[in-house]
Design a protein around this motif. Sequence first.
Motif, PDB file in Angstrom:
ATOM      1  N   VAL A 182       0.852  -1.185   0.000  1.00 43.05           N
ATOM      2  CA  VAL A 182       0.000   0.000   0.000  1.00 43.05           C
ATOM      3  C   VAL A 182       0.885   1.231   0.000  1.00 43.05           C
ATOM      4  O   VAL A 182       1.805   1.352   0.808  1.00 43.05           O
ATOM      5  CB  VAL A 182      -0.927   0.040   1.244  1.00 43.05           C
ATOM      6  CG1 VAL A 182      -1.801   1.293   1.206  1.00 43.05           C
ATOM      7  CG2 VAL A 182      -1.776  -1.212   1.333  1.00 43.05           C
ATOM      8  N   GLY A 183       0.602   2.129  -0.931  1.00 44.33           N
ATOM      9  CA  GLY A 183       1.274   3.410  -0.989  1.00 44.33           C
ATOM     10  C   GLY A 183       0.256   4.529  -0.852  1.00 44.33           C
ATOM     11  O   GLY A 183      -0.888   4.392  -1.291  1.00 44.33           O
ATOM     12  N   VAL A 184       0.662   5.624  -0.221  1.00 32.91           N
ATOM     13  CA  VAL A 184      -0.227   6.757  -0.015  1.00 32.91           C
ATOM     14  C   VAL A 184       0.307   7.949  -0.787  1.00 32.91           C
ATOM     15  O   VAL A 184       1.506   8.226  -0.782  1.00 32.91           O
ATOM     16  CB  VAL A 184      -0.334   7.101   1.489  1.00 32.91           C
ATOM     17  CG1 VAL A 184      -1.226   8.313   1.714  1.00 32.91           C
ATOM     18  CG2 VAL A 184      -0.855   5.908   2.272  1.00 32.91           C
ATOM     19  N   CYS A 185      -0.617   8.635  -1.454  1.00 35.82           N
ATOM     20  CA  CYS A 185      -0.285   9.849  -2.196  1.00 35.82           C
ATOM     21  C   CYS A 185      -0.964  11.040  -1.526  1.00 35.82           C
ATOM     22  O   CYS A 185      -2.156  10.975  -1.200  1.00 35.82           O
ATOM     23  CB  CYS A 185      -0.784   9.736  -3.634  1.00 35.82           C
ATOM     24  SG  CYS A 185       0.126   8.542  -4.615  1.00 35.82           S
ATOM     25  N   HIS A 186      -0.199  12.083  -1.309  1.00 40.08           N
ATOM     26  CA  HIS A 186      -0.740  13.327  -0.759  1.00 40.08           C
ATOM     27  C   HIS A 186      -0.645  14.376  -1.860  1.00 40.08           C
ATOM     28  O   HIS A 186       0.442  14.668  -2.346  1.00 40.08           O
ATOM     29  CB  HIS A 186       0.066  13.788   0.459  1.00 40.08           C
ATOM     30  CG  HIS A 186       0.094  12.787   1.566  1.00 40.08           C
ATOM     31  ND1 HIS A 186      -0.992  12.541   2.373  1.00 40.08           N
ATOM     32  CD2 HIS A 186       1.068  11.940   1.983  1.00 40.08           C
ATOM     33  CE1 HIS A 186      -0.679  11.608   3.251  1.00 40.08           C
ATOM     34  NE2 HIS A 186       0.563  11.214   3.037  1.00 40.08           N
TER      35      HIS A 186
END
Length: 158
Positions: free
Chosen positions: A84-88
Amino acid sequence: MPQQQSRGHTGRNLARGAALVGSLALLPLVTACGGGEDDAAADRGQAEIAAPSAAVVAPAKVEVIANLTGCKVQIRTEADELRVGVCHTENADYAITTFPEEKYKLTWLDTAGVYGGKYLVGTRWVVTAPEEMLEPFRTKLGGTIQQLRGMGPTPSSS
């Protein structure tokens, strides 16, 4: 000398031929119809909206999908079953989840179905983002927008 030129030319032809054979071997995987997938989606409480042809078929790699959506991703989870990767971004935050096998994605979708909502779903990947971002991502990544029904009471229309 002419033989050496011929060998070099033949070597390039062999390399081109090998690349063509490799591409043709992948063709059935790319173009295969998923018979019964609509029934399976209905069983999981999902509605699907198919994507028009996307310019790029996104591979199941968090960093590549993030790049295609225009973000620098931060990896949040590294496990055998998923990444899982998070983008802001200025518009919103969103998550990209990839799976080493399709069965893990299906299990994840079944679990996420408890919460409901819309997701962009591809082969071995899911993007969890605000609804207004899903359609623009779908044109970049392909996949389908799936509505998960959720559990519990639904708001009544009054």
